[in-house]
Design an enzyme around this catalytic site. Structure first.
Site, mmCIF file in Angstrom:
data_model
loop_
_atom_site.group_PDB
_atom_site.id
_atom_site.type_symbol
_atom_site.label_atom_id
_atom_site.label_comp_id
_atom_site.label_asym_id
_atom_site.label_seq_id
_atom_site.Cartn_x
_atom_site.Cartn_y
_atom_site.Cartn_z
ATOM 1 N N PRO A 161 47.801 48.179 44.679
ATOM 2 C CA PRO A 161 46.421 48.457 44.281
ATOM 3 C C PRO A 161 46.310 49.841 43.626
ATOM 4 C CG PRO A 161 46.539 47.799 46.598
ATOM 5 C CD PRO A 161 47.929 48.045 46.130
ATOM 6 N N ILE A 162 45.565 49.888 42.524
ATOM 7 C CA ILE A 162 45.360 51.148 41.810
ATOM 8 C C ILE A 162 43.867 51.343 41.579
ATOM 9 C CG2 ILE A 162 45.811 52.443 39.697
ATOM 10 C CD1 ILE A 162 48.324 50.682 39.333
#
EC number: 5.3.2.6
Length: 63
Positions: free
Chosen positions: A2-3
């Protein structure tokens, strides 16, 4: 992995940005059931005159 990419108006302290990174990372890890060490947070600081609020530069809206 996840970013989160965050855009903020310049002027925050390093401590505030560290807190933001930590809290966003924890929220993403918890809500996505992802390992915290896999979460990435990118902060882009914008000059007030490069950020618009309601059709006006933030430099005019926020003092």
């Amino acid at each position: 992995m996840p970013i989160a990419q965050l855009y903020i108006i310049e002027g925050r302290t390093d401590e505030q940005k560290e807190t933001l990174i930590r809290q966003v990372s924890e929220a993403m890890a918890n809500s996505l059931d992802a390992p915290l060490e896999r979460v990435r947070v990118l902060i882009t600081e914008m000059p007030k005159n490069h950020f618009g609020i309601g059709g006006e530069p933030a430099s005019k809206v926020r003092r």
